[in-house]
Design a protein around this motif. Structure first.
Motif, PDB file in Angstrom:
ATOM      1  N   PHE A  60      44.332   8.064  19.653  1.00 31.25           N
ATOM      2  CA  PHE A  60      44.462   7.802  18.213  1.00 31.25           C
ATOM      3  C   PHE A  60      43.469   8.605  17.391  1.00 31.25           C
ATOM      4  O   PHE A  60      43.288   8.349  16.203  1.00 31.25           O
ATOM      5  CB  PHE A  60      44.305   6.301  17.949  1.00 31.25           C
ATOM      6  N   GLN A  61      42.815   9.561  18.017  1.00 37.06           N
ATOM      7  CA  GLN A  61      41.872  10.396  17.282  1.00 37.06           C
ATOM      8  C   GLN A  61      42.582  11.604  16.696  1.00 37.06           C
ATOM      9  O   GLN A  61      43.596  12.078  17.207  1.00 37.06           O
ATOM     10  CB  GLN A  61      40.743  10.851  18.216  1.00 37.06           C
ATOM     11  N   GLY A  85      43.542   5.132  24.419  1.00 33.69           N
ATOM     12  CA  GLY A  85      42.681   5.204  23.246  1.00 33.69           C
ATOM     13  C   GLY A  85      41.249   5.488  23.655  1.00 33.69           C
ATOM     14  O   GLY A  85      40.971   5.915  24.771  1.00 33.69           O
ATOM     15  N   GLY A  86      40.322   5.237  22.703  1.00 32.01           N
ATOM     16  CA  GLY A  86      38.919   5.501  22.980  1.00 32.01           C
ATOM     17  C   GLY A  86      38.477   6.813  22.356  1.00 32.01           C
ATOM     18  O   GLY A  86      39.186   7.369  21.507  1.00 32.01           O
ATOM     19  N   GLY A  87      37.301   7.299  22.769  1.00 32.30           N
ATOM     20  CA  GLY A  87      36.680   8.438  22.116  1.00 32.30           C
ATOM     21  C   GLY A  87      36.833   9.737  22.887  1.00 32.30           C
ATOM     22  O   GLY A  87      37.443   9.790  23.952  1.00 32.30           O
ATOM     23  N   LEU A 139      32.824  -2.897  24.542  1.00 29.91           N
ATOM     24  CA  LEU A 139      34.061  -3.151  25.235  1.00 29.91           C
ATOM     25  C   LEU A 139      34.210  -2.311  26.502  1.00 29.91           C
ATOM     26  O   LEU A 139      34.671  -2.802  27.538  1.00 29.91           O
ATOM     27  CB  LEU A 139      35.220  -2.839  24.240  1.00 29.91           C
TER      28      LEU A 139
ATOM     29  N   LYS B  13      33.298   0.822  17.394  1.00 28.27           N
ATOM     30  CA  LYS B  13      34.410   1.762  17.189  1.00 28.27           C
ATOM     31  C   LYS B  13      34.421   2.263  15.750  1.00 28.27           C
ATOM     32  O   LYS B  13      33.940   1.602  14.829  1.00 28.27           O
ATOM     33  CB  LYS B  13      35.745   1.077  17.496  1.00 28.27           C
ATOM     34  N   ARG B  16      38.966   5.441  10.890  1.00 29.48           N
ATOM     35  CA  ARG B  16      39.065   6.353   9.752  1.00 29.48           C
ATOM     36  C   ARG B  16      40.378   6.114   9.035  1.00 29.48           C
ATOM     37  O   ARG B  16      41.418   5.961   9.678  1.00 29.48           O
ATOM     38  CB  ARG B  16      39.060   7.813  10.217  1.00 29.48           C
ATOM     39  N   ARG B  31      43.033   6.651  12.001  1.00 29.49           N
ATOM     40  CA  ARG B  31      42.599   7.377  13.197  1.00 29.49           C
ATOM     41  C   ARG B  31      41.312   6.751  13.710  1.00 29.49           C
ATOM     42  O   ARG B  31      40.561   6.155  12.931  1.00 29.49           O
ATOM     43  CB  ARG B  31      42.326   8.855  12.875  1.00 29.49           C
ATOM     44  N   GLY B  32      41.017   6.966  14.999  1.00 34.54           N
ATOM     45  CA  GLY B  32      39.738   6.485  15.489  1.00 34.54           C
ATOM     46  C   GLY B  32      39.707   6.341  17.000  1.00 34.54           C
ATOM     47  O   GLY B  32      40.677   6.678  17.699  1.00 34.54           O
ATOM     48  N   ASP B  33      38.586   5.804  17.484  1.00 33.85           N
ATOM     49  CA  ASP B  33      38.392   5.705  18.939  1.00 33.85           C
ATOM     50  C   ASP B  33      38.678   4.291  19.435  1.00 33.85           C
ATOM     51  O   ASP B  33      38.084   3.825  20.390  1.00 33.85           O
ATOM     52  CB  ASP B  33      36.981   6.163  19.330  1.00 33.85           C
ATOM     53  N   PHE B  34      39.622   3.634  18.762  1.00 40.82           N
ATOM     54  CA  PHE B  34      40.023   2.275  19.140  1.00 40.82           C
ATOM     55  C   PHE B  34      41.136   2.313  20.177  1.00 40.82           C
ATOM     56  O   PHE B  34      41.589   3.391  20.597  1.00 40.82           O
ATOM     57  CB  PHE B  34      40.482   1.518  17.882  1.00 40.82           C
ATOM     58  N   PHE B  35      41.585   1.112  20.569  1.00 43.67           N
ATOM     59  CA  PHE B  35      42.710   0.974  21.496  1.00 43.67           C
ATOM     60  C   PHE B  35      43.808   0.170  20.814  1.00 43.67           C
ATOM     61  O   PHE B  35      43.523  -0.733  20.024  1.00 43.67           O
ATOM     62  CB  PHE B  35      42.270   0.248  22.771  1.00 43.67           C
ATOM     63  N   LEU B  36      45.030   0.499  21.161  1.00 40.92           N
ATOM     64  CA  LEU B  36      46.175  -0.134  20.518  1.00 40.92           C
ATOM     65  C   LEU B  36      47.341  -0.139  21.493  1.00 40.92           C
ATOM     66  O   LEU B  36      47.692   0.897  22.066  1.00 40.92           O
ATOM     67  CB  LEU B  36      46.542   0.678  19.266  1.00 40.92           C
ATOM     68  N   GLU B  37      47.919  -1.343  21.670  1.00 43.49           N
ATOM     69  CA  GLU B  37      49.080  -1.406  22.563  1.00 43.49           C
ATOM     70  C   GLU B  37      50.200  -2.180  21.899  1.00 43.49           C
ATOM     71  O   GLU B  37      49.950  -3.251  21.361  1.00 43.49           O
ATOM     72  CB  GLU B  37      48.678  -2.051  23.892  1.00 43.49           C
ATOM     73  N   LEU B  42      50.988   2.437  16.099  1.00 41.53           N
ATOM     74  CA  LEU B  42      50.126   3.026  15.073  1.00 41.53           C
ATOM     75  C   LEU B  42      50.913   3.300  13.790  1.00 41.53           C
ATOM     76  O   LEU B  42      50.447   2.989  12.686  1.00 41.53           O
ATOM     77  CB  LEU B  42      49.471   4.316  15.581  1.00 41.53           C
ATOM     78  N   VAL B  73      42.691  -3.550  20.027  1.00 40.04           N
ATOM     79  CA  VAL B  73      41.544  -3.775  20.911  1.00 40.04           C
ATOM     80  C   VAL B  73      40.382  -2.900  20.436  1.00 40.04           C
ATOM     81  O   VAL B  73      40.521  -1.689  20.288  1.00 40.04           O
ATOM     82  CB  VAL B  73      41.888  -3.428  22.377  1.00 40.04           C
ATOM     83  N   GLY B  74      39.242  -3.547  20.188  1.00 42.64           N
ATOM     84  CA  GLY B  74      38.088  -2.803  19.708  1.00 42.64           C
ATOM     85  C   GLY B  74      38.026  -2.713  18.199  1.00 42.64           C
ATOM     86  O   GLY B  74      37.070  -2.185  17.643  1.00 42.64           O
TER      87      GLY B  74
END
Lengths: 257, 89
Positions: A60-61, A85-87, A139, B13, B16, B31-37, B42, B73-74
């Motif tokens: 998602f970045q 996801g994540g960084g 997390l 997290k 943006r 946008r970002g460094d999160f999690f999504l299911e 999105l 998540v996050g």
């Protein structure tokens, strides 16, 4: 082409193929979680070995937000959008330990936050056994008192869970700051020191080789889940090679966000 | 008008938001460094707040995001609402 799954086999199949290009690794993640969900492969632990430096970044970045695109291109650093996801992180062959677990949903705690802690635990115990005092930090981080040593990310697909983890065995902090778009004052001594403070690497604490670390981690997961060493099937490799070319190497996927 | 924000959420997290708007929200990118299911959710989250008045209360934005059938998540619906409203502040 489908593979027959040996119904008598229990535990994990551990696969540790030769070094592969970054897009193939991400294609294998998609291939193996799909096939596990479809009942076409066993629960698997896969060790990653890389052929080039790379930036695996979060699903998602934004591509442009995370990567110094021109620098990466000029220096052969391959950015690939993960299925998770994540960084973002900068990884170089030999400097990181990366592995993926593909597990049935029923093997994994239902609570997502708890599942990160649970699935990181064998690796954390393995590192502690080597004398590195790490812990899970919610997390999805693996932390040392000196900084973050690694992180995990998950994807659920039907009845299958992908949990993959990357940890720094060593790290070229300056190169990381050149490749990732982290802040404005890049490459100042202050920025390098600040980044070094946030990140911990295994070589600061141990003399064992990276392969010995990988062996210890694999052994810890085999103790937890049972299983034995195996290989990827031709069908899995063909599907992954195809996906690497048609998806994980393309701008449509990598630059979609 | 177009505005952007970056909100650091509890747990670390980054979310943006990039928002195009006049009196109402026209389009949103999260946008970002999160999690999504599932990951495909999105777009549904982004669409959920489109059409809201730009000065609608936080709860209206958070409520719209919470309606989406997805597991965040996050980060959570409140974080998305905060980021979207901050982008228009």
């Amino acid at each position: 082409m489908t593979d027959s799954v040996d119904e008598r086999a229990t535990g994990l199949r551990v696969v540790d193929p030769e070094p592969l290009g970054e897009p193939v690794h991400h294609a294998l993640d998609e291939t193996l979680i799909e096939r596990l969900d479809a009942g076409e492969c066993r629960p698997t632990l896969r060790v990653w070995r890389r052929t080039t430096p790379a930036v695996p970044f979060g699903r998602f970045q934004s591509f442009d937000d995370e990567i110094e695109v021109e620098y990466a291109r000029e220096h052969g650093v391959v950015p690939v959008r993960r299925v998770t996801g994540g960084g973002s992180m900068y990884v170089a062959p030999g400097d990181v330990v990366t592995y993926s677990l593909y597990l049935p949903l029923e093997w994994v705690p239902a609570d997502v936050e708890a599942s990160y802690a649970d699935l990181d635990q064998p690796a954390i115990e393995a590192l502690r056994g080597l004398g590195i005092d790490v812990r899970h930090e919610p997390l999805n981080d693996v932390e040392h008192d000196d900084g973050k040593i690694g992180g995990s990310a998950q994807l659920r697909a039907g009845d299958a869970v992908l949990h993959h983890t990357t940890m720094s065995y060593d790290l070229d902090t300056r190169e990381m700051l050149r490749v990732l778009r982290i802040g404005e004052e890049k490459l100042s001594d202050k920025a390098v020191k600040s980044a070094e403070k946030r990140v911990a690497v295994m070589t600061d604490y141990l003399t064992e080789s990276r392969d010995e670390v990988i062996d210890a981690i694999v052994a810890a997961y085999l103790t937890r889940f049972g299983g034995e060493e195996g290989t990827l099937t031709d069908a899995e490799r063909e599907r992954a090679d195809d996906l690497a070319e048609t998806k994980f190497s393309t701008r449509e996927w990598n630059e979609s966000l | 008008m177009r505005g952007e924000s970056a909100v650091k959420v509890p747990g670390g997290k980054l979310v943006r938001a990039s928002v195009t708007y006049e009196a109402h929200v026209q389009s949103v990118e999260i946008r970002g460094d999160f999690f999504l299911e599932p990951p495909e959710a999105l777009a549904a989250i982004e669409r959920s707040v489109e059409g809201l008045p730009r000065d609608a209360p936080h709860e209206a934005f958070a409520g719209a995001v919470a309606e989406v059938d997805a597991t965040l998540v996050g980060f959570d619906a409140d974080d998305v609402a905060t980021a979207v409203r901050e982008a228009m502040a």
